[in-house]
Write a protein that holds these residues in place. Sequence first.
Motif, PDB file in Angstrom:
ATOM      1  N   CYS A 160       0.851  -1.179   0.000  1.00  0.00           N
ATOM      2  CA  CYS A 160       0.000   0.000   0.000  1.00  0.00           C
ATOM      3  C   CYS A 160       0.894   1.239   0.000  1.00  0.00           C
ATOM      4  CB  CYS A 160      -0.975   0.020   1.179  1.00  0.00           C
ATOM      5  SG  CYS A 160      -0.210   0.245   2.788  1.00  0.00           S
ATOM      6  N   PRO A 193      -3.413  -0.475  -2.918  1.00  0.00           N
ATOM      7  CA  PRO A 193      -4.269   0.586  -2.396  1.00  0.00           C
ATOM      8  C   PRO A 193      -3.473   1.856  -2.108  1.00  0.00           C
ATOM      9  CG  PRO A 193      -4.649  -1.485  -1.231  1.00  0.00           C
ATOM     10  CD  PRO A 193      -3.442  -1.687  -2.079  1.00  0.00           C
ATOM     11  N   ILE A 220      -3.675   5.444  -0.056  1.00  0.00           N
ATOM     12  CA  ILE A 220      -4.355   6.164   1.022  1.00  0.00           C
ATOM     13  C   ILE A 220      -4.083   7.650   0.863  1.00  0.00           C
ATOM     14  CG2 ILE A 220      -4.444   6.524   3.517  1.00  0.00           C
ATOM     15  CD1 ILE A 220      -3.669   3.526   3.795  1.00  0.00           C
ATOM     16  N   ASP A 247      -8.982  10.085   2.114  1.00  0.00           N
ATOM     17  CA  ASP A 247      -9.174   9.142   3.213  1.00  0.00           C
ATOM     18  C   ASP A 247      -8.973   9.801   4.570  1.00  0.00           C
ATOM     19  OD1 ASP A 247      -9.390   6.392   1.764  1.00  0.00           O
ATOM     20  OD2 ASP A 247      -7.643   7.338   0.839  1.00  0.00           O
ATOM     21  N   SER A 304      -7.096  -1.226   5.417  1.00  0.00           N
ATOM     22  CA  SER A 304      -6.838  -1.640   4.044  1.00  0.00           C
ATOM     23  C   SER A 304      -6.359  -3.088   3.995  1.00  0.00           C
ATOM     24  CB  SER A 304      -5.800  -0.710   3.404  1.00  0.00           C
ATOM     25  OG  SER A 304      -5.593  -1.030   2.056  1.00  0.00           O
ATOM     26  N   ARG A 307     -11.821  -0.850   1.243  1.00  0.00           N
ATOM     27  CA  ARG A 307     -11.376  -0.120   0.059  1.00  0.00           C
ATOM     28  C   ARG A 307     -11.039   1.328   0.407  1.00  0.00           C
ATOM     29  NH1 ARG A 307     -10.091  -3.614  -4.023  1.00  0.00           N
ATOM     30  NH2 ARG A 307     -11.341  -5.478  -3.625  1.00  0.00           N
ATOM     31  N   THR A 308      -9.950   1.815  -0.161  1.00  0.00           N
ATOM     32  CA  THR A 308      -9.625   3.232  -0.034  1.00  0.00           C
ATOM     33  C   THR A 308     -10.534   4.026  -0.954  1.00  0.00           C
ATOM     34  OG1 THR A 308      -7.957   3.178  -1.784  1.00  0.00           O
ATOM     35  CG2 THR A 308      -7.223   2.641   0.456  1.00  0.00           C
TER      36      THR A 308
END
Length: 406
Positions: free
Chosen positions: A311, A328, A330, A347, A374, A379-380
């Motif tokens: 991530c 993902p 953020i 986020d 996450s 889900r972001t």
Amino acid sequence: MTDLRVNKSQVLGEGYLRSDGRKGIRNITLIVYLVECARHVAQKIASQFDEQQVQVIGFSGCYPNSYAERMMQALCTQPNVGAVLLVSLGCESFNGKALQEQVEASKRPVHFVGIQRVGGTKHAIEQGRQFILEANSELEKVPRVSICWEDLIVGVVSGGSDATSGLTANPAAGLAFDKLVEKGATCIFENTGEMIGLEDDLQRRASRPELGEILKQTIEKAALYYASMGHGSFAPGNAEGGLTTLEEKSIGAYCKSGSSTIVGLLKPCDQPTVSGLYLMDIVPDGVPTFGFPNPNDISEMNELIASGAQCVLFTTGRGSVAGSAISPVIKIMANPENYQRMEENMDINAGKVLSGESSLNEIADEIIDCIAASVRGERTKAEELGHYEFSLGYKFFEPLGPSCLA
């Protein structure tokens, strides 16, 4: 929000175990076009499946480039990737067969579709569709295992910075990095072009003298690169957002690294060898050459992901919407006014520090919690909105020596 800040062996959720021992927090299928001429077919195949599970990436050039081939190998075997479909026109320069063999060696389902060989667009689309249907059933068999902090690699980038970035989002991300390193995670910060003038501090933070000297040389290389190209990493939007100089932007951006000891230097696709904090050198090696790009946010995310980041933290003051096709992302907004305007893309509101609603430490804890969520599969905002951007350009890197790696 549930407090997840405990010891490093805390189980955060379940991940996907890969044959090399790494663990993914997503289990996606990549459709990879090997030249621009194959992009249409790749996108047509992907359009028939859930975009959260099937993503398109590719290399548009039709020229040999070892950087692009290394990037594709690293991305196709990234922990978040479960299966790969390679789409070729048939006469491009990219060595697709070698890439197929590399993915096969990783024990992932992989298939190669040559548009010229199978008889054209419709035949290639149908063959690709059939493979993904078969691969989906194989992905369900991937072993699920527990993921702890020490299993994670987290990257950080910034984009669309303004005068608030260095006051809120960037230092909060740096504090989060300090907490992650303490928990046993691996963290990577990058964009050496925005650290010119900070080389002495980087050198001071190195875990050993020889690494410190190389970190300093890395920033000196970046300074030469931008001087040769005639521009720096400073966009009109930065100035409109209140940043006055490249130095001001750089100091603010550097805050994302936190204060931990730097244990190693990476170049794109290099894999961390021990846990801790790493600097990634994204500036091409050798004499600056026409055709080398100015680094951009999307390519920087790709390079972190190619080095294993499951991530990525993305700090912004103006408001970037970019996501990633593989890991993902953020989004951490620095500016409270812009957060109100672009809340659907963000986020975390680090701007609460300026309004007095939160401290930097509290925002750092929000970031930690968001990473943990996450990992659990939440889900972001970028994922929810379908932001799966990707770009891959042309670069050249010399291999690292042993003094650079941890």
